[in-house]
Design an enzyme around this catalytic site. Structure first.
Site, PDB file in Angstrom:
ATOM      1  N   LYS A 197       0.820  -1.221   0.000  1.00 38.34           N
ATOM      2  CA  LYS A 197       0.000   0.000   0.000  1.00 38.34           C
ATOM      3  C   LYS A 197       0.855   1.273   0.000  1.00 38.34           C
ATOM      4  O   LYS A 197       2.038   1.241   0.351  1.00 38.34           O
ATOM      5  CB  LYS A 197      -0.968  -0.030   1.186  1.00 38.34           C
ATOM      6  CG  LYS A 197      -2.087  -1.051   0.915  1.00 38.34           C
ATOM      7  CD  LYS A 197      -3.189  -1.035   1.918  1.00 38.34           C
ATOM      8  CE  LYS A 197      -4.259  -2.043   1.471  1.00 38.34           C
ATOM      9  NZ  LYS A 197      -5.247  -2.327   2.501  1.00 38.34           N
ATOM     10  N   ARG A 239      -3.229 -10.182   4.829  1.00 42.84           N
ATOM     11  CA  ARG A 239      -3.618 -10.256   3.417  1.00 42.84           C
ATOM     12  C   ARG A 239      -2.410  -9.809   2.611  1.00 42.84           C
ATOM     13  O   ARG A 239      -1.948  -8.675   2.772  1.00 42.84           O
ATOM     14  CB  ARG A 239      -4.819  -9.340   3.205  1.00 42.84           C
ATOM     15  CG  ARG A 239      -5.479  -9.412   1.862  1.00 42.84           C
ATOM     16  CD  ARG A 239      -6.729  -8.544   1.835  1.00 42.84           C
ATOM     17  NE  ARG A 239      -7.327  -8.531   0.520  1.00 42.84           N
ATOM     18  CZ  ARG A 239      -6.905  -7.765  -0.476  1.00 42.84           C
ATOM     19  NH1 ARG A 239      -5.893  -6.938  -0.311  1.00 42.84           N
ATOM     20  NH2 ARG A 239      -7.507  -7.819  -1.650  1.00 42.84           N
TER      21      ARG A 239
HETATM   22  N1  HH2 Z   1      -7.265  -4.054   0.953  1.00 42.28           N
HETATM   23  C1  HH2 Z   1      -7.607  -4.064  -0.353  1.00 42.28           C
HETATM   24  C2  HH2 Z   1      -8.693  -4.839  -0.795  1.00 42.28           C
HETATM   25  N2  HH2 Z   1      -9.387  -5.614   0.067  1.00 42.28           N
HETATM   26  N3  HH2 Z   1      -9.741  -6.437   2.245  1.00 42.28           N
HETATM   27  C3  HH2 Z   1      -9.405  -6.446   3.544  1.00 42.28           C
HETATM   28  N4  HH2 Z   1     -10.080  -7.229   4.401  1.00 42.28           N
HETATM   29  N5  HH2 Z   1      -8.373  -5.697   4.025  1.00 42.28           N
HETATM   30  C4  HH2 Z   1      -7.643  -4.874   3.224  1.00 42.28           C
HETATM   31  O1  HH2 Z   1      -6.734  -4.176   3.729  1.00 42.28           O
HETATM   32  C5  HH2 Z   1      -7.969  -4.835   1.829  1.00 42.28           C
HETATM   33  C6  HH2 Z   1      -9.046  -5.633   1.373  1.00 42.28           C
HETATM   34  C7  HH2 Z   1      -6.830  -3.249  -1.336  1.00 42.28           C
HETATM   35  O2  HH2 Z   1      -5.798  -3.988  -1.933  1.00 42.28           O
HETATM   36  P1  HH2 Z   1      -5.851  -4.704  -3.373  1.00 42.28           P
HETATM   37  O3  HH2 Z   1      -6.933  -5.736  -3.425  1.00 42.28           O
HETATM   38  O4  HH2 Z   1      -4.510  -5.220  -3.689  1.00 42.28           O
HETATM   39  O5  HH2 Z   1      -6.122  -3.528  -4.397  1.00 42.28           O
HETATM   40  P2  HH2 Z   1      -7.407  -3.087  -5.223  1.00 42.28           P
HETATM   41  O6  HH2 Z   1      -8.447  -2.678  -4.232  1.00 42.28           O
HETATM   42  O7  HH2 Z   1      -6.900  -1.940  -6.063  1.00 42.28           O
HETATM   43  O8  HH2 Z   1      -7.874  -4.257  -6.055  1.00 42.28           O
END
Ligand code: HH2
Length: 269
Positions: A197, A239
């Site tokens: 992040k 995660r």
């Molecule tokens: N962060 C993201 C998405 N889902 N779910 C939980 N429980 N906790 C988190 O911190 C979290 C999450 C964001 O990361 P990512 O899926 O890599 O990115 P994007 O939202 O751009 O797909």
């Protein structure tokens, strides 16, 4: 929990796993690397992201969930939409990971586990000057309210997640990480997502004595360091995009924590 984004626009792996066969292969790789869960998402929730129509999210997510679950993989679905959560559970997902913390009724009706994550506002606007009086207390109280409501609605397995980067400044994220034990003390298992992040990008730029944030794919040191810290504070799951390195670090932390426990026991003897 390994991250698998079946999206064109996720902040770190957007476009890499948009084809279902590439997504399924990557999900299996995450399990081979030591993940317990694969978290399948079809809508980016990065700051400023536009919502995805339900039909498109279903088209991205359901075939991938089905193929992974059929192969014995424990799948969670990362969605804010009840239709997608229901369809993913019907396709074999066993956990609903909900950044809006609003899908407890679906988890209760389907028997799935539920992650209630904390977010201020929605992804389009959440980074517009978020303010809190006491971020740790406010996030804890909101999460306990969501988790208690989910439990009362009949969900058997409820997780809480502080939502690092979701309507929080760098200072808020650091305050939450420094005080994860406050969330652990609620008794609900804690999930933490720091992987790649932008807060880590800023800290790593500082470490590099640079003004330029390293790109998401070059933030492994920060992802692993914060995962290890989270486990040390008592988090039950992290995660992660880079599962192999995270699992190796988690094993080392677990051994250190066990050794610490032994010392404490002998101290009491
Ligand atoms: N962060 C993201 C998405 N889902 N779910 C939980 N429980 N906790 C988190 O911190 C979290 C999450 C964001 O990361 P990512 O899926 O890599 O990115 P994007 O939202 O751009 O797909």
């Amino acid at each position: 929990m390994g991250v698998l984004n079946v999206t064109p626009d996720s902040f770190s792996d957007g476009g890499r796993f948009l084809a279902a066969d590439a997504a399924v292969a990557h999900g299996r790789r995450l399990i081979d690397e030591g993940a317990d869960w694969v978290d399948v998402g079809g809508e980016s929730t990065r700051p400023g992201a536009e919502p995805v129509p339900v039909e498109e999210e279903l088209r991205r997510v359901v075939p991938v969930v089905e193929a992974l679950a059929a192969g014995g993989v424990q799948v969670s679905v990362d969605t804010r939409k009840p239709e997608v959560a229901e369809a993913a559970v019907a396709a074999g997902a066993r956990m609903i990971n909900d950044v809006s913390a609003s899908l407890a009724p679906v988890a209760a009706a389907t028997g799935a586990a539920f992650v209630a994550m904390h977010m201020r506002g929605d992804p389009r606007t959440m980074q517009h000057e978020p303010t809190y009086d006491d971020v740790v207390v406010e996030v804890r109280d909101a999460l306990v309210a969501s988790a208690d409501a989910a439990t009362a609605a009949g969900v058997d397995e409820v997780w809480i997640d502080p939502g690092i980067g979701f309507g929080k400044t760098l200072a808020h994220n650091l305050d939450l990480l420094a005080n994860l034990d406050v969330l652990v003390a609620t008794g609900y298992p804690v999930l933490v997502g720091t992987s790649r992040k932008s807060s880590l990008g800023r800290l790593l730029a500082r470490a590099d004595r640079s003004d330029a944030l390293p790109p998401p794919g070059d933030r492994l040191a920060g992802s692993v360091a914060t995962a290890a810290w989270a486990y040390h504070q008592g988090a039950a799951m992290v995660r992660a995009h880079e599962v192999a390195a995270t699992v190796r670090a988690a094993e080392v932390v677990a051994a250190s924590v066990r050794a610490g426990d032994r010392e404490e026991q002998s101290w009491h003897r």
